[in-house]
Design an enzyme around this catalytic site. Structure first.
Site, PDB file in Angstrom:
ATOM      1  N   GLY A  76      29.453  50.593  44.803  1.00 46.92           N
ATOM      2  CA  GLY A  76      28.494  51.322  43.977  1.00 46.92           C
ATOM      3  C   GLY A  76      27.324  51.888  44.767  1.00 46.92           C
ATOM      4  N   ASN A  77      26.911  51.181  45.852  1.00 44.94           N
ATOM      5  CA  ASN A  77      25.736  51.644  46.616  1.00 44.94           C
ATOM      6  C   ASN A  77      26.017  52.935  47.388  1.00 44.94           C
ATOM      7  OD1 ASN A  77      27.380  50.298  48.606  1.00 44.94           O
ATOM      8  ND2 ASN A  77      25.596  50.274  49.943  1.00 44.94           N
TER       9      ASN A  77
ATOM     10  N   LYS B 160      34.546  42.093  30.177  1.00 48.60           N
ATOM     11  CA  LYS B 160      33.691  43.127  30.782  1.00 48.60           C
ATOM     12  C   LYS B 160      32.950  43.922  29.718  1.00 48.60           C
ATOM     13  CE  LYS B 160      34.796  42.679  35.129  1.00 48.60           C
ATOM     14  NZ  LYS B 160      33.857  42.376  36.175  1.00 48.60           N
TER      15      LYS B 160
ATOM     16  N   LYS C  46      37.798  47.257  41.466  1.00 50.10           N
ATOM     17  CA  LYS C  46      38.100  48.287  42.479  1.00 50.10           C
ATOM     18  C   LYS C  46      38.528  47.660  43.814  1.00 50.10           C
ATOM     19  CE  LYS C  46      34.341  48.876  45.517  1.00 50.10           C
ATOM     20  NZ  LYS C  46      33.696  47.635  45.236  1.00 50.10           N
TER      21      LYS C  46
ATOM     22  N   LYS D  53      35.911  40.637  46.642  1.00 52.39           N
ATOM     23  CA  LYS D  53      36.184  41.322  47.921  1.00 52.39           C
ATOM     24  C   LYS D  53      36.961  40.398  48.855  1.00 52.39           C
ATOM     25  CE  LYS D  53      31.860  43.872  47.594  1.00 52.39           C
ATOM     26  NZ  LYS D  53      32.395  44.848  46.657  1.00 52.39           N
TER      27      LYS D  53
HETATM   28  P1  ADP Z   1      29.990  46.810  45.317  1.00 51.43           P
HETATM   29  O1  ADP Z   1      29.439  47.824  44.403  1.00 51.43           O
HETATM   30  O2  ADP Z   1      30.032  47.261  46.736  1.00 51.43           O
HETATM   31  O3  ADP Z   1      31.283  46.199  44.844  1.00 51.43           O
HETATM   32  P2  ADP Z   1      28.712  44.254  44.627  1.00 51.43           P
HETATM   33  O4  ADP Z   1      27.304  44.180  44.158  1.00 51.43           O
HETATM   34  O5  ADP Z   1      29.784  44.018  43.639  1.00 51.43           O
HETATM   35  O6  ADP Z   1      28.873  45.661  45.373  1.00 51.43           O
HETATM   36  O7  ADP Z   1      28.911  43.218  45.834  1.00 51.43           O
HETATM   37  C1  ADP Z   1      28.089  43.242  46.979  1.00 51.43           C
HETATM   38  C2  ADP Z   1      26.961  42.224  46.849  1.00 51.43           C
HETATM   39  O8  ADP Z   1      27.484  40.899  46.943  1.00 51.43           O
HETATM   40  C3  ADP Z   1      25.965  42.241  47.979  1.00 51.43           C
HETATM   41  O9  ADP Z   1      24.978  43.217  47.785  1.00 51.43           O
HETATM   42  C4  ADP Z   1      25.370  40.819  47.941  1.00 51.43           C
HETATM   43  O10 ADP Z   1      24.152  40.788  47.245  1.00 51.43           O
HETATM   44  C5  ADP Z   1      26.383  40.027  47.125  1.00 51.43           C
HETATM   45  N1  ADP Z   1      26.920  38.798  47.741  1.00 51.43           N
HETATM   46  C6  ADP Z   1      27.371  37.750  47.018  1.00 51.43           C
HETATM   47  N2  ADP Z   1      27.811  36.774  47.810  1.00 51.43           N
HETATM   48  C7  ADP Z   1      27.648  37.187  49.093  1.00 51.43           C
HETATM   49  C8  ADP Z   1      27.928  36.605  50.366  1.00 51.43           C
HETATM   50  N3  ADP Z   1      28.472  35.397  50.465  1.00 51.43           N
HETATM   51  N4  ADP Z   1      27.630  37.317  51.479  1.00 51.43           N
HETATM   52  C9  ADP Z   1      27.075  38.550  51.376  1.00 51.43           C
HETATM   53  N5  ADP Z   1      26.784  39.146  50.190  1.00 51.43           N
HETATM   54  C10 ADP Z   1      27.074  38.494  49.058  1.00 51.43           C
HETATM   55 MG    MG Z   2      31.534  45.087  43.036  1.00 53.32          MG
END
Ligand code: ADP
Ligand code: MG
Length: 317
Positions: A12-13, A132, A217, A280
């Protein structure tokens, strides 16, 4: 020599940096920044397929449709159609940003977007437990009317009002896989698997039907990487590296993780937040267990450095 193929799932970023930057123009600038870093990879000889999130964009489309229904009696677009709209609009922006960045970098390579459907299993347990939230908040009366009229599952959201919830089943099959593969083989940069894909179910006779659900995703892009036998799965998100004990005083950023370590940390259940980092890591575990060799998690600006082993978290078999 055949080129290396990478599937890059952008988060999303890459489109919306924060709440103050949600306009179409802001999304374009964010997409352009990410495209610039992906083009650095292309310049080094990688063939890439780019998948992207679409959560906020589908939310905006639904909200617009809800307002249009209320104020102008325009018929409401169903969720699968909103998913297709978001794939088209985001795909258009990303493809154009990639083309412009390739032009600047002196690379002569075509790029195209494939609107993509992902088959989910109608017996997936997620359908018994929709989780969701989507669309705007409703009053109890509005919500119950929608539930009666359209069969929506509705929940009361912590005193803030009522919302519709939909299931998040696992992706099983990428309908447009052959098309994506043909494009990649022809040397065309592909944008696809937006939002994990438009969820569809397959009937006994093989026909498809869009359903109201959302696919993760990261899982959708992992499935594509598995199917393409990609050399690399890159998950581009808001953090440069993955940490264990995330958000605690014992937090430790990781440069590398083996498949076994990733599975062990996942099993401990405390390291990766549900709904953000955990999917992820699971998506990468699935890719490596299906024969993939390596995967990287990093942020857009560090994609090339991470490919070179200078930063990011690299997960290998
Ligand atoms: P995206 O839109 O890329 O899927 P998400 O917000 O779903 O982004 O996931 C990324 C976020 O996960 C990071 O910004 C961070 O705050 C969070 N996060 C949770 N657990 C961890 C971890 N163990 N290490 C790093 N980031 C983490
Ligand atoms: Mg995400």
């Amino acid at each position: 020599m055949s080129k290396k193929v990478a599937v890059i799932a952008i988060g999303g970023n890459s489109l919306i940096k924060d709440k103050a930057h949600q306009s179409v123009q802001d999304q374009y600038l964010a997409a352009d920044e990410t495209a610039k870093h992906i083009v650095e990879m292309i310049k080094e000889g990688w063939d890439v397929v780019i998948g992207h999130g679409n959560g906020p964009q589908v939310g905006f489309l639904l909200q617009k449709a809800e307002i249009a229904e209320k104020t102008a009696s325009l018929s409401m677009a169903p969720l699968d159609v909103c998913g297709a709209q978001s794939q088209g609009q985001i795909g258009y922006q990303l493809v154009q940003c990639l083309q412009n960045q390739m032009k600047k970098a002196g690379i002569n390579k075509p790029a195209a977007c494939v609107i993509e459907q992902t088959i989910v299993n109608k017996n997936d347990p997620a359908f018994q437990n929709p989780t969701k939230p989507i669309g705007g908040f409703m009053t109890e009366k509005e919500a119950k009317a929608k539930a009666a009229e359209l069969g929506w599952t509705i929940v009361e959201d912590a005193g803030r009002g009522w919302r519709r919830v939909v299931p998040s089943p696992l992706p099983e099959r990428i309908v447009e896989l052959d098309a994506i593969e043909a494009l990649i083989k022809a040397g065309i940069i592909v944008v696809s698997i937006g939002g994990g894909g438009i969820p569809v179910i397959e009937h006994e006779d093989g026909t498809l039907e869009g359903i109201a659900a959302v696919i993760d995703k990261d899982f959708g892009n992992s499935l594509l990487a598995q199917n393409l036998k990609a050399d690399m799965l890159v998950i581009s998100t808001a953090v440069e590296k993955v940490a264990i004990n995330f958000g605690t005083p014992e937090q430790k950023w990781l440069d590398t993780m083996t498949l076994e370590e990733a599975k062990a940390y996942m099993a401990e259940g405390i390291h990766f937040k549900k709904g953000s980092m955990a999917p992820k890591i699971q998506a990468i575990i699935n890719f490596l267990e299906a024969g993939g060799k390596e995967a990287i998690i990093t942020n857009p600006e560090n994609i090339l450095r991470a490919i070179h082993g200078e930063t990011g978290t690299r997960i290998t078999k």
